[in-house]
Design a protein around this motif. Structure first.
Motif, mmCIF file in Angstrom:
data_model
loop_
_atom_site.group_PDB
_atom_site.id
_atom_site.type_symbol
_atom_site.label_atom_id
_atom_site.label_comp_id
_atom_site.label_asym_id
_atom_site.label_seq_id
_atom_site.Cartn_x
_atom_site.Cartn_y
_atom_site.Cartn_z
ATOM 1 N N MET A 185 1.230 -1.233 -0.157
ATOM 2 C CA MET A 185 0.654 -0.070 -0.208
ATOM 3 C C MET A 185 0.943 0.799 -0.500
ATOM 4 O O MET A 185 0.817 2.430 -0.440
ATOM 5 C CB MET A 185 -0.859 0.146 1.381
ATOM 6 N N LEU A 186 1.822 1.555 0.531
ATOM 7 C CA LEU A 186 2.529 2.532 0.572
ATOM 8 C C LEU A 186 3.678 2.900 -0.198
ATOM 9 O O LEU A 186 4.123 3.776 -0.616
ATOM 10 C CB LEU A 186 3.777 2.027 1.565
ATOM 11 N N SER A 187 3.646 1.765 -1.143
ATOM 12 C CA SER A 187 4.612 1.786 -2.441
ATOM 13 C C SER A 187 4.069 2.798 -2.912
ATOM 14 O O SER A 187 5.068 2.908 -4.143
ATOM 15 C CB SER A 187 5.022 0.276 -3.094
ATOM 16 N N ASP A 188 3.113 3.214 -3.565
ATOM 17 C CA ASP A 188 2.984 4.163 -3.785
ATOM 18 C C ASP A 188 1.723 4.619 -3.564
ATOM 19 O O ASP A 188 0.781 3.619 -3.285
ATOM 20 C CB ASP A 188 1.611 3.200 -5.482
ATOM 21 N N PRO A 189 1.302 5.916 -3.997
ATOM 22 C CA PRO A 189 0.278 6.872 -3.340
ATOM 23 C C PRO A 189 -1.497 6.578 -3.618
ATOM 24 O O PRO A 189 -2.342 6.004 -3.489
ATOM 25 C CB PRO A 189 0.468 7.703 -3.428
ATOM 26 N N LYS A 190 -1.033 6.118 -4.980
ATOM 27 C CA LYS A 190 -2.358 5.660 -4.928
ATOM 28 C C LYS A 190 -2.765 3.815 -4.877
ATOM 29 O O LYS A 190 -3.843 3.548 -4.318
ATOM 30 C CB LYS A 190 -2.678 5.053 -6.769
ATOM 31 N N HIS A 191 -2.237 3.679 -4.388
ATOM 32 C CA HIS A 191 -2.411 1.994 -3.654
ATOM 33 C C HIS A 191 -2.967 2.008 -1.968
ATOM 34 O O HIS A 191 -3.144 1.516 -0.886
ATOM 35 C CB HIS A 191 -1.312 0.995 -3.457
ATOM 36 N N PHE A 192 -2.294 3.360 -1.845
ATOM 37 C CA PHE A 192 -2.791 3.706 -0.139
ATOM 38 C C PHE A 192 -3.597 4.622 0.696
ATOM 39 O O PHE A 192 -4.833 4.407 0.896
ATOM 40 C CB PHE A 192 -1.233 4.726 0.122
ATOM 41 N N TYR A 193 -4.197 5.172 -0.461
ATOM 42 C CA TYR A 193 -5.155 6.743 -0.723
ATOM 43 C C TYR A 193 -6.759 5.638 -1.504
ATOM 44 O O TYR A 193 -6.630 6.702 -2.636
ATOM 45 C CB TYR A 193 -4.705 7.517 -1.472
ATOM 46 N N ARG A 194 -7.322 5.103 -0.392
ATOM 47 C CA ARG A 194 -8.017 4.447 -1.321
ATOM 48 C C ARG A 194 -8.862 3.355 -0.661
ATOM 49 O O ARG A 194 -8.244 3.088 0.560
ATOM 50 C CB ARG A 194 -7.833 3.591 -2.811
ATOM 51 N N SER A 195 -9.649 2.332 -1.163
ATOM 52 C CA SER A 195 -10.153 1.170 0.342
ATOM 53 C C SER A 195 -9.788 0.256 -0.982
ATOM 54 O O SER A 195 -9.484 -0.537 -2.127
ATOM 55 C CB SER A 195 -11.986 1.755 0.028
ATOM 56 N N TYR A 196 -10.355 -1.253 0.373
ATOM 57 C CA TYR A 196 -10.332 -2.819 -0.814
ATOM 58 C C TYR A 196 -11.279 -3.523 -0.084
ATOM 59 O O TYR A 196 -11.887 -2.959 1.177
ATOM 60 C CB TYR A 196 -8.787 -3.154 0.086
ATOM 61 N N THR A 197 -11.573 -4.383 -0.645
ATOM 62 C CA THR A 197 -12.582 -5.292 -0.705
ATOM 63 C C THR A 197 -12.166 -6.265 -0.280
ATOM 64 O O THR A 197 -10.607 -6.973 0.020
ATOM 65 C CB THR A 197 -13.623 -6.198 -1.542
ATOM 66 N N THR A 198 -12.528 -7.298 0.680
ATOM 67 C CA THR A 198 -12.088 -8.274 1.610
ATOM 68 C C THR A 198 -11.671 -9.462 0.277
ATOM 69 O O THR A 198 -10.170 -9.998 0.633
ATOM 70 C CB THR A 198 -12.906 -9.380 2.669
ATOM 71 N N THR A 199 -11.865 -9.561 -0.176
ATOM 72 C CA THR A 199 -11.809 -10.401 -1.307
ATOM 73 C C THR A 199 -10.113 -9.822 -2.176
ATOM 74 O O THR A 199 -9.140 -10.563 -2.713
ATOM 75 C CB THR A 199 -12.694 -10.339 -2.764
ATOM 76 N N ALA A 200 -9.734 -8.897 -2.500
ATOM 77 C CA ALA A 200 -9.225 -8.447 -2.791
ATOM 78 C C ALA A 200 -8.114 -8.385 -1.699
ATOM 79 O O ALA A 200 -6.637 -8.757 -2.373
ATOM 80 C CB ALA A 200 -9.338 -6.759 -2.851
ATOM 81 N N LEU A 201 -7.972 -8.361 -0.093
ATOM 82 C CA LEU A 201 -6.927 -8.230 0.556
ATOM 83 C C LEU A 201 -6.595 -9.346 0.612
ATOM 84 O O LEU A 201 -5.401 -9.857 0.750
ATOM 85 C CB LEU A 201 -7.638 -7.561 1.711
ATOM 86 N N GLU A 202 -7.632 -10.324 0.450
ATOM 87 C CA GLU A 202 -8.167 -12.036 0.774
ATOM 88 C C GLU A 202 -6.329 -12.428 -0.116
ATOM 89 O O GLU A 202 -5.815 -12.673 -0.014
ATOM 90 C CB GLU A 202 -8.334 -12.252 0.452
#
Ligand SMILES: [Zn+2]
Length: 485
Positions: free
Chosen positions: A339-356
């Motif tokens: 998430m921290l590797s790119d601000p686009k990956h950080f300033y957003r939301s994630y579904t449980t499916t994506a996180l899993e």
């Protein structure tokens, strides 16, 4: 094995920064603080879910990143909110609640912290080298600073109530009954009778013991249980400009909405001189796009409603993670760094499916940032910066934090000192147990051509105490890189 590729959309904030922690830079430039405190508050009410652990791990990873980027000491300060409700009842049309603090003894609250959070905190401290502290809400509200600041806000009680409870206008100040510890949740029957510089006198009502008075002063007068928004207003106002510390509140993404009301209350009272910064972490969403909520999933399951979708048990209860505790911490760290590797990956939301998917099929996070050829920033003192810029200093020495151990030969390192920067590439990496051992291999003049080995060791030991040196020593041999190359 197929690689999980993460694609993130551009957003207003992500578009404005190059790195997630760039949002700290304006305040760091405008002040001269010696330390950054990343503050996380967590409600102590049973088992945490993945979202809670994610916010907490991100606090450590943000601390690590800020320390390396800005060359400033960082800490994680964790507030265990033991004023969350353990029991609620309804009586005569009003809701009453009993906090975990009032239900459990102090030792039991700390037991919950030790059981659900300490293993993760200890592991993250070891990984990042960022130390942490734990304070309970009970201790916080008992501090003279917090109590005095609360009393100061009462002069504006009507305005605060209008912002913090826009529907009713009543700020939720809960002053537990001295006989039983229960308090009225929405404080509809609580009145401020008297207010002066020395304190505030309230009248409140218990469902069982009737009316009682609470005399609140900075040093005494019973428990002050503030609803979440009000607590944040008071807490944010306790940070002073003469403090040597920049305070950064780490909050789950859903707070971005709630902070409108906190800021409204601040402006009604008068902006604090140094409002803390806030970083909102990614929200975790269920399959229907709503924030991951244990109680909601439980209700849906009981009602036989499949619309919210199934969620792996470990997302709700990390103890169910199909692996060891250390593997769980590794997966969380991987996720946080991704998430921290790119601000686009950080300033957003994630579904449980994506996180899993990301956590179970993890790929080295560094591939993401390195693939973009983004140099890693490293703050450095002016004399050393000048030596690197002149090409005199070709070996940089650091404590072997995990963040340093992830750097590879070929990576770009951008050394920064105030507004200046100097781009280099890593050509060789050395690992040593001690600084003294390091000088057995590294050339003294490559580390610093202007000082003897004894002088350098003295300076290094003055900067790094033994507990830092115990983490090991890492050296980077570097070569200057032409910016245009
Ligand atoms: Zn009572």
């Amino acid at each position: 094995m197929t690689e999980t590729t993460l694609r993130s959309p551009n957003t207003v904030l992500a578009n404005a920064v190059q790195d997630t922690i760039d949002v700290l830079r304006p305040r760091l430039l405008a002040s001269n603080v010696g330390r950054i405190s990343f503050t996380v508050g967590t409600q102590i009410n049973g088992r945490p879910h993945l979202g809670t652990h994610l916010v907490q791990s991100l606090a450590f990873l943000l601390g690590e990143r800020a320390r390396d980027e800005y060359g400033i000491e960082t800490t994680v300060d964790f507030c265990a909110l033991d004023n969350s409700p353990a029991e609620t009842i309804r009586s005569n049309g009003r809701k009453y609640q009993l906090t975990y603090h009032h239900k459990l003894s102090g030792g039991s609250v700390l037991g919950l912290v030790t059981e659900h959070y300490t293993p993760l905190f200890d592991a993250m401290e070891r990984k990042t080298g960022v130390p942490y502290t734990v304070i309970t809400y009970t201790e916080q509200q008992n501090s003279p600073e917090f109590r005095a600041e609360f009393i100061r806000t009462l002069e504006f009680l009507d305005e605060i109530g209008a912002w913090l409870s826009p529907a009713t206008g009543t700020a939720h100040i809960r002053l537990p009954c001295p006989a039983c510890g229960w308090a009225e949740k929405h404080a509809g029957g609580t009145r401020l009778l008297d207010l002066d510089d020395s304190g505030a006198l309230f009248e409140a009502c218990c469902h069982e013991h009737g009316r009682y008075e609470a005399d609140i002063t900075p040093l005494s007068g019973g428990y002050i249980d503030l609803a979440t928004l009000y607590r944040n207003v008071v807490k944010e106002r306790t940070y002073r400009t003469d403090d040597d510390t920049l305070h950064v509140m780490i909050k789950g993404g859903d707070w971005a909405y709630g902070c409108q009301l906190v800021d409204g209350a601040h402006s009604a009272i008068g902006r604090p001189e140094s409002a803390p910064l806030r970083i909102f972490t990614p929200q975790i969403l269920g399959s229907d796009g709503g924030k991951l909520s244990k109680s909601l999933l439980r209700e849906a399951a009981e009602a036989g409603d499949a619309a919210v979708g199934t969620t792996s048990e470990w997302l709700l209860n990390p103890a169910e993670w199909p692996g060891t505790q250390s593997d769980y911490v590794d997966a969380l760290t991987y996720l946080g760094e991704l998430m921290l590797s790119d601000p686009k990956h950080f300033y957003r939301s994630y579904t449980t499916t994506a996180l899993e998917a990301l956590m179970t099929t993890r790929q080295p996070a560094r591939n993401q940032s390195q693939a973009q050829g983004r140099p890693r920033s490293m703050a450095i003192y002016k004399p050393y910066f000048d030596m690197i810029a002149k090409g005199e200093k070709t070996v940089e020495v650091r404590v072997a934090y995990d963040s340093m151990k992830r750097i590879r030969v070929g990576d770009l390192l951008k050394f920064t000192c105030r507004q200046e920067s100097c781009l280099t590439r890593v050509t060789r990496i050395g690992r040593y147990r001690t600084f003294r051992e390091m000088f057995g291999t590294e050339k003294v003049e490559a580390v610093n051509p202007h000082a003897t080995e004894a002088e350098q060791l003295k300076a290094i030991h003055a900067i790094f105490p033994p507990e830092k040196e115990a983490l090991g020593v890492i050296t980077f041999e570097i070569e200057r890189v032409d910016i245009d190359a």
